[in-house]
Scaffold this motif. Sequence first.
Motif: not given
Lengths: 160, 62
Positions: A43-53, A115-119, B50-53
């Motif tokens: 899930y965190n790969r598909i919806f990663p954080r936007a800010y790392l700081d 997405d399927a490939r990333l998962i 992010h929308g594009f992964g």
Amino acid sequence: VTANFERHSDGVRFTLGDAEWKLLLELPAQLHELYHDSEDEAYNRIFPRAYLDPTEENAELQWLEFVHPSLVQQRLDALGLVVSTLEQASGAGRGLKAVDLDEDSVAALLGVLNDARLILGNRLGINEDSEIASTVDPGAQAAYNWLSYLEGDLLETLLG
Amino acid sequence: MVYVVYVLQKLFGYSREKATRLMMQVHNEGKAAVSEGQREKAEADVARLHGFGLWATMEHPG
């Protein structure tokens, strides 16, 4: 050999064997589940954080509140479009099925494949740093290779 | 890898060459600055990536 993706005047024609259509049609339900499962590692790969700081935690929380829901909705909309498009596929002879994709359904399908490939890559331990699987799962590896092939074929058609 | 090139071209209108260079930079160095701007623009670009992964984050230059 029949190409999986072929450009024509109105878009892209997508052809696949019956057995592969069945596999492809299983993806949307699996992705749908994952898009709602924030406990899943992928899930965190598909919806990663936007800010790392870490000093931007507030901005990240705002992101989760205001931007994240629209990203989830985009994914769900793409799934819906892919399902309704694939359901229109009709017999193309020799055990093949084909459907014509317009610009929107091409984009949605590309997103679903990726997405399927990333998962699957996440499950296998394949990531940006290592393309060698750290987990042995022949079924998942075969599915990963198949998705990579289809995605590559579609991209070649789009970029070619 | 071709996917990343495709997305960068589509989202930012970059040439094949520029998009490929950025992709290679990500591949070799772990990251690349693919877009710059004030916070609002940066957030919009990260949301599109992010929308594009693609695994995009924001950081201050420096």
